[in-house]
Design an enzyme around this catalytic site. Structure first.
Site, PDB file in Angstrom:
ATOM      1  N   HIS A 171       3.949  -0.889   5.154  1.00 39.10           N
ATOM      2  CA  HIS A 171       4.241  -0.471   3.770  1.00 39.10           C
ATOM      3  C   HIS A 171       5.312  -1.381   3.144  1.00 39.10           C
ATOM      4  CE1 HIS A 171       1.943   3.341   3.728  1.00 39.10           C
ATOM      5  NE2 HIS A 171       2.272   3.422   5.009  1.00 39.10           N
ATOM      6  N   ASP A 213       5.531   4.618   9.742  1.00 41.21           N
ATOM      7  CA  ASP A 213       4.162   5.143   9.734  1.00 41.21           C
ATOM      8  C   ASP A 213       3.145   4.070   9.356  1.00 41.21           C
ATOM      9  OD1 ASP A 213       5.323   5.158   7.103  1.00 41.21           O
ATOM     10  OD2 ASP A 213       3.616   6.338   6.415  1.00 41.21           O
ATOM     11  N   GLU A 214       1.923   4.311   9.750  1.00 44.84           N
ATOM     12  CA  GLU A 214       0.734   3.572   9.305  1.00 44.84           C
ATOM     13  C   GLU A 214       0.887   2.053   9.381  1.00 44.84           C
ATOM     14  OE1 GLU A 214      -1.329   6.643   6.185  1.00 44.84           O
ATOM     15  OE2 GLU A 214       0.346   5.479   5.420  1.00 44.84           O
ATOM     16  N   ALA A 215       1.477   1.564  10.453  1.00 46.22           N
ATOM     17  CA  ALA A 215       1.596   0.110  10.653  1.00 46.22           C
ATOM     18  C   ALA A 215       0.341  -0.384  11.367  1.00 46.22           C
ATOM     19  CB  ALA A 215       2.859  -0.199  11.450  1.00 46.22           C
TER      20      ALA A 215
END
Length: 526
Positions: free
Chosen positions: A252, A315-317
């Site tokens: 992100h 998160d969400e890497a």
């Protein structure tokens, strides 16, 4: 109906007393120790609706509302005791936070007309009652995604004003993402790699998400100066709210990669992005500038953060290799802890070695690492499971705002009420609290945000505050309906859940709810 039947969140103990009710008279005063900010807030609220003078004094006379700090008061830092008789109101607590919580209950004991913005001829009567109350969990938060759509300082303050009525005491600000960078980072005295920190907001502050179905399509741009951030925190502190800032790492991060070329292996700045897609950007584990950059950003943010927490994302890497994720996040945790703050991260970061007392915010996926860190490393957990707390989810598939990626939707108030944070092996002592995130891919102003937040955030407020022994879904539905008039008088937009008998209609004119069918949606104005 007796207003004690309408209290949200439900207090630990409520007992009606024999004897006359209390009537707020024009001669009443508010007695409080100096330096208790909620005394002035209570006075302002009551003066607006009643037109009474209500001076703030130190001595107490019959008929007054008394706010008393007692060092020997037992029950915890946010507990309070409230006694109402015909001769006056006595509110006691050991801290200003406890008094603040008690005032929110007192506010709800008055008729809904106390929310009027002009003086009226109402009867300001509240029942004789004894209330003893304390929260189940210490942390009761909402998250506002200001990265994909920017919310101004005044808009954030307005959100604080509404949420604190329900005893929320934390506001998590998601400050950075792929689409934008919202917090000013000053040029440091020492800048070994010559990184242009000012470009984070010069370029990243102009960013925003674009979603074709949102109205308008593009989110708002802007950023907070460091002074703006201090102003938000100072205002929040007067309402018993701590602010938790987040810099999302190592994914992100496209806004940072666009603003600072040296964060990219080829030395070329990435283009700014407006897509709502997630998981496609990453910092580079092999670049020394990665750690230099993160150290400077987290150090500056920690220095201007009053509260104890510093959220580093995690998160969400999805495009970060496992090896590189572990290496980077382990170092980011060390950097964050070195600032003196308690490090917070989304539950993916439970894969690394965390310092004692670190905080894991569980939202989705494998629960085992979170439970292991809680049981073996004294980590505390903020529970934000998506299906029970994500406030951006749609009420209906034809909803004009909201997302629908979470399984089990569409979601109304009940999914946010009918669950217990102590789940998956977690016990209450592992749990710091509960937080409801509002992601802003489709949100463009406070009215749209409120419509997604309420009434579902009210459900979360009771889950976070009230013990399971006093919670009941049917009773909550009734109390929720009675809340409608208060929200309407405050100008707060809310979704009129069709299974709730509302005491007043929402102030958002674009929603028409039929009692026996799903809500229908009209045109939305920006």
């Amino acid at each position: 109906m007796n207003t004690t039947d309408h209290l949200i969140p439900r207090p630990s103990h409520v007992a009606l007393l024999d004897g006359p009710a209390y009537t707020l008279a024009s001669t009443a005063r508010i007695a409080a120790d100096p330096g208790v900010p909620v005394a002035g807030q209570l006075a302002a609220l009551l003066r607006r609706a009643t037109g009474f003078e209500l001076p703030i004094v130190q001595e107490t006379h019959p008929g007054d509302i008394t706010l008393e700090l007692e060092e020997t008061f037992d029950g915890g830092p946010e507990a309070y005791a409230l006694t109402v008789t015909g001769s006056g109101v006595m509110l006691s607590a050991s801290t200003a936070a406890g008094l603040f919580n008690g005032v929110q209950t007192l506010r709800q004991l008055f008729p809904a007309t106390i929310e009027d913005t002009e003086p009226g001829n109402g009867s300001w009567v509240i029942p004789a009652v004894e209330i003893a109350d304390a929260p189940r969990f210490a942390y009761r938060g909402l998250m506002l995604d200001v990265a994909r759509n920017f919310f101004t300082v005044d808009e954030v303050k307005e959100q604080i004003d509404v949420m604190t009525q329900f005893k929320f005491n934390a506001l998590h600000l998601h400050l950075t993402d792929d689409q934008a960078w919202r917090i000013e980072i000053l040029e440091p005295v020492e800048n070994p790699s010559g990184l242009d920190y000012a470009n984070l907001t010069a370029l990243g502050g102009k960013g925003a998400v674009e979603v074709p179905t949102a109205v308008p399509v593009r989110g708002n741009s802007g950023f907070y100066t460091q002074q703006d951030f201090r102003e938000i925190q100072a205002y929040a502190a007067t309402k018993n709210v701590l602010v938790v800032p987040e810099i999302d790492l190592p994914g992100h991060v496209n806004a940072a990669l666009a603003a600072i070329p040296q964060l990219n292996p080829d030395g070329q700045a990435k283009p700014m992005s407006t897509t709502a897609e997630v998981g496609w950007s990453t910092l580079n584990a092999d670049l020394p500038t990665t750690y230099e950059f993160v150290r400077e950003v987290l150090s500056q943010l920690a220095a201007i953060t009053v509260g104890p927490y510093l959220h580093i994302g995690g998160d969400e890497a999805h495009v970060t290799t496992r090896e590189h994720y572990i290496a980077m996040v382990q170092e980011f945790v060390r950097i964050g802890a070195h600032t003196g703050k308690t490090v917070v991260g989304w539950n993916e970061y439970a894969a690394v070695e965390l310092p004692q007392g670190a905080v894991i915010q569980y939202w989705h996926g494998d629960f085992a690492p979170t439970l292991q860190q809680a049981e073996q490393n004294a980590a505390k957990v903020v529970m934000s499971p998506a299906a029970n707390s994500y406030l951006d989810q749609k009420y209906s598939s034809d909803s004009p705002v909201g997302l629908e990626w979470v399984e089990g939707g569409p979601f109304t108030w009940s999914e946010y009420y009918n669950w217990d944070p102590a789940q998956g092996g977690l016990q209450d002592h592992h749990i710091l609290g509960v937080e409801g995130p509002l992601w802003s891919e489709t949100v463009r102003n406070n009215q749209q945000a409120q419509w997604l937040l309420y009434p579902r955030a009210v459900s979360l407020a009771e889950v976070a505050w009230s013990g399971p022994e006093v919670r009941n879904a049917g009773d909550f539905r009734r109390r929720l309906g009675a809340l409608g008039e208060r929200l309407a008088k405050q100008g707060v937009a809310f979704q009129e859940a069709p299974d709730v008998e509302w005491s007043a209609a929402s102030t958002w004119p674009f929603v028409v709810a039929a009692p026996s069918s799903s809500p229908k949606y009209g045109t939305i104005e920006a």
